[in-house]
Design a protein around this motif. Structure first.
Motif, PDB file in Angstrom:
ATOM      1  N   GLU G  53       0.836  -1.192   0.000  1.00 50.02           N
ATOM      2  CA  GLU G  53       0.000   0.000   0.000  1.00 50.02           C
ATOM      3  C   GLU G  53       0.881   1.256   0.000  1.00 50.02           C
ATOM      4  OE1 GLU G  53      -3.426  -0.044   0.122  1.00 50.02           O
ATOM      5  OE2 GLU G  53      -3.493   2.137   0.009  1.00 50.02           O
ATOM      6  N   VAL G  54       0.687   2.124  -0.980  1.00 50.66           N
ATOM      7  CA  VAL G  54       1.430   3.387  -1.033  1.00 50.66           C
ATOM      8  C   VAL G  54       0.435   4.541  -0.978  1.00 50.66           C
ATOM      9  CG1 VAL G  54       2.981   4.850  -2.381  1.00 50.66           C
ATOM     10  CG2 VAL G  54       3.300   2.375  -2.405  1.00 50.66           C
ATOM     11  N   LYS G  55       0.635   5.424   0.010  1.00 54.01           N
ATOM     12  CA  LYS G  55      -0.212   6.618   0.144  1.00 54.01           C
ATOM     13  C   LYS G  55       0.572   7.806  -0.405  1.00 54.01           C
ATOM     14  CE  LYS G  55      -1.904   9.354   3.705  1.00 54.01           C
ATOM     15  NZ  LYS G  55      -1.437   9.652   5.069  1.00 54.01           N
ATOM     16  N   MET G  56      -0.033   8.557  -1.299  1.00 56.44           N
ATOM     17  CA  MET G  56       0.692   9.687  -1.892  1.00 56.44           C
ATOM     18  C   MET G  56       0.766  10.829  -0.886  1.00 56.44           C
ATOM     19  SD  MET G  56       1.413   8.067  -4.526  1.00 56.44           S
ATOM     20  CE  MET G  56       2.304   9.231  -5.560  1.00 56.44           C
ATOM     21  N   GLU G  57       1.942  11.398  -0.721  1.00 51.11           N
ATOM     22  CA  GLU G  57       2.134  12.434   0.301  1.00 51.11           C
ATOM     23  C   GLU G  57       2.561  13.772  -0.270  1.00 51.11           C
ATOM     24  OE1 GLU G  57       4.325  10.905   3.824  1.00 51.11           O
ATOM     25  OE2 GLU G  57       3.722   8.946   3.032  1.00 51.11           O
ATOM     26  N   VAL G  58       2.759  13.867  -1.555  1.00 47.91           N
ATOM     27  CA  VAL G  58       3.022  15.176  -2.154  1.00 47.91           C
ATOM     28  C   VAL G  58       1.820  15.546  -3.026  1.00 47.91           C
ATOM     29  CG1 VAL G  58       5.531  14.929  -2.120  1.00 47.91           C
ATOM     30  CG2 VAL G  58       4.235  14.165  -4.121  1.00 47.91           C
ATOM     31  N   LYS G  59       1.723  16.817  -3.368  1.00 49.01           N
ATOM     32  CA  LYS G  59       0.586  17.245  -4.211  1.00 49.01           C
ATOM     33  C   LYS G  59       1.099  18.216  -5.280  1.00 49.01           C
ATOM     34  CE  LYS G  59      -0.560  20.994  -1.044  1.00 49.01           C
ATOM     35  NZ  LYS G  59       0.701  20.827  -0.271  1.00 49.01           N
ATOM     36  N   ALA G  60       0.324  18.378  -6.319  1.00 50.91           N
ATOM     37  CA  ALA G  60       0.695  19.291  -7.402  1.00 50.91           C
ATOM     38  C   ALA G  60       0.996  20.668  -6.815  1.00 50.91           C
ATOM     39  CB  ALA G  60      -0.427  19.374  -8.432  1.00 50.91           C
ATOM     40  N   GLY G  61       2.082  21.268  -7.275  1.00 48.42           N
ATOM     41  CA  GLY G  61       2.466  22.588  -6.784  1.00 48.42           C
ATOM     42  C   GLY G  61       3.598  22.537  -5.770  1.00 48.42           C
ATOM     43  N   ASP G  62       3.757  21.394  -5.104  1.00 46.51           N
ATOM     44  CA  ASP G  62       4.867  21.246  -4.145  1.00 46.51           C
ATOM     45  C   ASP G  62       6.205  21.416  -4.850  1.00 46.51           C
ATOM     46  OD1 ASP G  62       3.216  20.764  -2.027  1.00 46.51           O
ATOM     47  OD2 ASP G  62       3.666  18.633  -1.834  1.00 46.51           O
ATOM     48  N   LYS G  63       7.137  22.067  -4.172  1.00 46.03           N
ATOM     49  CA  LYS G  63       8.527  22.060  -4.632  1.00 46.03           C
ATOM     50  C   LYS G  63       9.254  20.950  -3.883  1.00 46.03           C
ATOM     51  CE  LYS G  63       9.057  26.784  -6.252  1.00 46.03           C
ATOM     52  NZ  LYS G  63       9.804  28.070  -6.097  1.00 46.03           N
ATOM     53  N   VAL G  64       9.945  20.109  -4.622  1.00 44.46           N
ATOM     54  CA  VAL G  64      10.557  18.938  -3.987  1.00 44.46           C
ATOM     55  C   VAL G  64      12.009  18.768  -4.419  1.00 44.46           C
ATOM     56  CG1 VAL G  64       8.364  17.697  -3.813  1.00 44.46           C
ATOM     57  CG2 VAL G  64       9.797  17.373  -5.830  1.00 44.46           C
ATOM     58  N   ILE G  65      12.742  18.030  -3.581  1.00 48.53           N
ATOM     59  CA  ILE G  65      14.074  17.542  -3.922  1.00 48.53           C
ATOM     60  C   ILE G  65      13.908  16.085  -4.321  1.00 48.53           C
ATOM     61  CG2 ILE G  65      16.383  17.021  -3.027  1.00 48.53           C
ATOM     62  CD1 ILE G  65      16.042  19.912  -2.867  1.00 48.53           C
ATOM     63  N   TYR G  66      14.412  15.706  -5.462  1.00 48.67           N
ATOM     64  CA  TYR G  66      14.285  14.299  -5.848  1.00 48.67           C
ATOM     65  C   TYR G  66      15.644  13.758  -6.256  1.00 48.67           C
ATOM     66  CZ  TYR G  66      14.597  15.684 -10.739  1.00 48.67           C
ATOM     67  OH  TYR G  66      15.038  16.175 -11.930  1.00 48.67           O
ATOM     68  N   SER G  67      15.706  12.444  -6.290  1.00 52.00           N
ATOM     69  CA  SER G  67      16.928  11.750  -6.636  1.00 52.00           C
ATOM     70  C   SER G  67      16.919  11.491  -8.138  1.00 52.00           C
ATOM     71  CB  SER G  67      16.944  10.434  -5.859  1.00 52.00           C
ATOM     72  OG  SER G  67      17.866   9.547  -6.388  1.00 52.00           O
ATOM     73  N   LYS G  68      17.770  12.195  -8.844  1.00 54.03           N
ATOM     74  CA  LYS G  68      17.642  12.217 -10.308  1.00 54.03           C
ATOM     75  C   LYS G  68      17.764  10.863 -11.006  1.00 54.03           C
ATOM     76  CE  LYS G  68      19.493  14.023 -14.573  1.00 54.03           C
ATOM     77  NZ  LYS G  68      20.387  14.984 -15.196  1.00 54.03           N
ATOM     78  N   TYR G  69      18.707  10.027 -10.609  1.00 56.53           N
ATOM     79  CA  TYR G  69      18.976   8.835 -11.411  1.00 56.53           C
ATOM     80  C   TYR G  69      17.786   7.895 -11.548  1.00 56.53           C
ATOM     81  CZ  TYR G  69      23.780   9.809 -12.396  1.00 56.53           C
ATOM     82  OH  TYR G  69      24.912  10.365 -12.903  1.00 56.53           O
ATOM     83  N   ALA G  70      16.836   7.994 -10.611  1.00 54.16           N
ATOM     84  CA  ALA G  70      15.704   7.089 -10.654  1.00 54.16           C
ATOM     85  C   ALA G  70      14.647   7.517 -11.656  1.00 54.16           C
ATOM     86  CB  ALA G  70      15.078   7.001  -9.267  1.00 54.16           C
ATOM     87  N   GLY G  71      14.677   8.731 -12.154  1.00 58.78           N
ATOM     88  CA  GLY G  71      13.589   9.243 -12.968  1.00 58.78           C
ATOM     89  C   GLY G  71      13.764   8.996 -14.457  1.00 58.78           C
ATOM     90  N   THR G  72      12.692   9.255 -15.183  1.00 57.26           N
ATOM     91  CA  THR G  72      12.684   9.118 -16.631  1.00 57.26           C
ATOM     92  C   THR G  72      12.292  10.465 -17.235  1.00 57.26           C
ATOM     93  OG1 THR G  72      11.982   6.843 -16.396  1.00 57.26           O
ATOM     94  CG2 THR G  72      11.657   7.848 -18.545  1.00 57.26           C
ATOM     95  N   GLU G  73      13.137  10.966 -18.099  1.00 58.07           N
ATOM     96  CA  GLU G  73      12.819  12.245 -18.738  1.00 58.07           C
ATOM     97  C   GLU G  73      11.833  12.030 -19.872  1.00 58.07           C
ATOM     98  OE1 GLU G  73      16.447  14.161 -19.843  1.00 58.07           O
ATOM     99  OE2 GLU G  73      17.292  13.944 -17.832  1.00 58.07           O
ATOM    100  N   VAL G  74      10.834  12.901 -19.967  1.00 57.68           N
ATOM    101  CA  VAL G  74       9.806  12.780 -20.997  1.00 57.68           C
ATOM    102  C   VAL G  74       9.698  14.116 -21.723  1.00 57.68           C
ATOM    103  CG1 VAL G  74       7.365  12.394 -21.431  1.00 57.68           C
ATOM    104  CG2 VAL G  74       8.530  11.116 -19.638  1.00 57.68           C
ATOM    105  N   LYS G  75       9.745  14.063 -23.051  1.00 59.64           N
ATOM    106  CA  LYS G  75       9.586  15.292 -23.832  1.00 59.64           C
ATOM    107  C   LYS G  75       8.303  15.162 -24.639  1.00 59.64           C
ATOM    108  CE  LYS G  75      12.680  18.345 -26.403  1.00 59.64           C
ATOM    109  NZ  LYS G  75      14.088  18.363 -26.816  1.00 59.64           N
TER     110      LYS G  75
END
Lengths: 95, 95, 95, 95, 95, 95, 95
Positions: G53-75
Motif C-alpha cells: 500500500e502506497v499513500k501519496m504524500e506530495v501534491k501538485a504545486g509542491d517544490k521537492v528535492i528528488y533523486s535524479k537517477y531514478a527518474g525518466t525524462e519525458v519530452k
C-alpha cells in the motif's frame, strides 16, 4: 494474427521512433531509460502475478509513456512491430 | 523420449530461428531480449513455486512469444532441440 | 561412502559430459546456461527452505535435465564425481 | 578458546585442502564454487534468522560438503584454522 | 563521548589489526571476507529492523569474530577507532 | 526555506568534511563506506515505508554517525549544504 | 496534452538544470546521485503498488528535492520536458 498478452503484460505499438544514437563509449549503468510514446494494443488479464494482485489500469487505445528498456520488441509475420511490457513499465497515460 | 517439465516450467519448440549475429563489441547489459516464437510442447503442473501459487495459463499446442534469454536450450538424443522456460517468460499467446 | 543432501538439494550423476570449450574471450553475463542430463542419486528431505515449503518431486533413479551453472561439483574419495543442485535447478524429467 | 557460532552459523574444520591454483586470467563470475569436505566443530542455535525459522540439521562431528565461497576463514590464536558458514551453505552430509 | 548504536547495530573495538596488503591486481568479487576479532563495546536495542524482529544476542564485553567488509570504521575526536556492524555480521563469540 | 523530509528520511548537516582523496586507481566495489559525523536538522514522519512500519528514533539536534554513500547531497539557494539519508543509514548517535 | 501518472508515480518539472559535466573517466558505481529541485505537476493515485500500500504524500504545486537517477525524462510534443519519478524517489519537500 493477434497477440494476447499473459498476466500483467501489455502489447504496445510505438508512436514515434526517436532513437538517436549517442557517439562515444557508453559504459553500462550510465544509460538513462529512454521514455517512449506508444498506443496500447492489448492488455493482459492481470490477476496474481508473482504472488501479488495486479489490477490492470490501462486499456486498448490509451496513449502511454513507457520505460523502453524493460520491454521486448516483437515482429510478427505481417511485419508489424510491437513492444510487450509489464504494466509497471507504463509510467503515465497521455490525455 | 519425452520431457516432463517441473513446477512452472514449459517445454517449447522454436518456430523460427532468426538469430542474426550483430558485429562489433557487445558490452554486457546492453543486450536486448530477443523475442521468439515457439510452440508449447509440454506444460509443468504449476502449484506453489518459490512460495507463490502459480496457475498454468498456456497449454500444449499454443503458439507463444517468449523472452529468449531466460530459457535453457535442450538437445535430446533424437537430435530434437527444445527450450525450457518458466511460464513467466512467456509474454503472449499468438492467436 | 554416501552423500545425504540437505534441504531441497539433490545429488546428481551426469549422464554425458559434452562440454566443448568455446574459443575467444567470453565476457561474464554472456554465458548461456548449459543444460545437462543426469541421473538422480539422492534427494534431500525438502521441508521449509528459506522460509518456503518445498516438496520434493523427483526421486532417485529419475533421469533429469538440469541447469548446470547452479550446481556444485563434488569429487568423493572413491573418485566418483557428483553434482549437487537445488530441486529448482531441475528443469524437467526425461521419460 | 572456543568458537560459539551465532544464529544459523556452523564452525567447520576442513578435512583436506586441495586447492590448486589455475593459471591464466580468471574473470569474475566465471569461478565455479569449489566444494569442500569438512568436519562440523560447532553449530549455532538456529531460530528466527532474517525473519525465517531455521532448524539446525547438522551436528558436531558430521562430515559435510560445503560451498566454499560463502564461508569465512578464521584463524585463532592457537593457530587453528576454521571456516564459519551458514547452514544453507552445507550441501550434503557424507555418511 | 559515547557511541549509541541504532537498531541491530553493534559497536566493536578491534582486538588486533592484522591486515597485510596483498600485492598484485585484485579484481572485484575475488576478495575474500577477512575475519576479525573484536570486543563488543555497545549493542543497539534490536527490535523490528527492516520489518523483521531482531533479538540482540551479544553483549558488551563479548569477544567476537565478525565479517569485516560489512562494517563501517568510525574515528571519534578522542582518536579512538571503532567499527559499527549489524549483529548479522557477527559470526561467532569467542569463549 | 526549509527541507521537510518524506517517509523515513532525515536531513543532516555535516559536522566535519574530512574527505581526503586517495591516489591511485580505485576499482568499483573496493570502496569502503566513509563514516560521517552530522547533526540532525529534520526528521521525516516515518510510518509504513516500502510495506514496513518504520519508527523514527533520532530527533533534530542529535549528533549522529551515518554511512555516507547512501545519502544525497542537497545544496539550497542560500548555499547551505545538507545531506538527506534514510534512518537506516544512521549508524549510531554520539552522546 | 496532459500526463496522468500511474500508481505511485509523480510528474515533475525541473526548476533548475545545473548539470555540470565532470571531465575524466567516471567508472560505474562511483557516480553520486545528483539531487534536483522540481515542481510537482501531477501525482498518481497510489494504492497497492508491487503488493504494498502506497499513500501519496506530495501534491501538485509542491517544490521537492528528488533523486535524479531514478527518474525518466519525458519530452512531449509541445516541447515541454518532464521527469516521471516514483514517490519514493522524492526525498523532501522544500517549504
Amino acid at each position: 494474427m493477434k497477440l494476447v498478452p499473459l498476466g500483467d503484460r501489455i502489447v504496445l505499438k510505438q508512436l514515434e521512433a526517436e532513437e538517436t544514437t549517442k557517439s562515444g563509449i557508453v559504459l553500462p549503468g550510465q544509460n538513462k531509460e529512454k521514455p517512449q510514446q506508444a498506443e496500447v494494443i492489448a492488455v493482459g488479464p492481470g490477476g496474481v502475478i508473482d504472488g501479488k494482485e495486479v489490477k490492470m489500469e490501462v486499456k486498448a487505445g490509451d496513449k502511454v509513456i513507457y520505460s523502453k528498456y524493460a520491454g521486448t520488441e516483437v515482429k510478427l509475420d505481417d511485419d508489424q512491430e510491437y513492444i510487450i511490457v509489464k504494466q509497471s513499465d507504463v509510467l503515465a497515460v497521455i490525455e
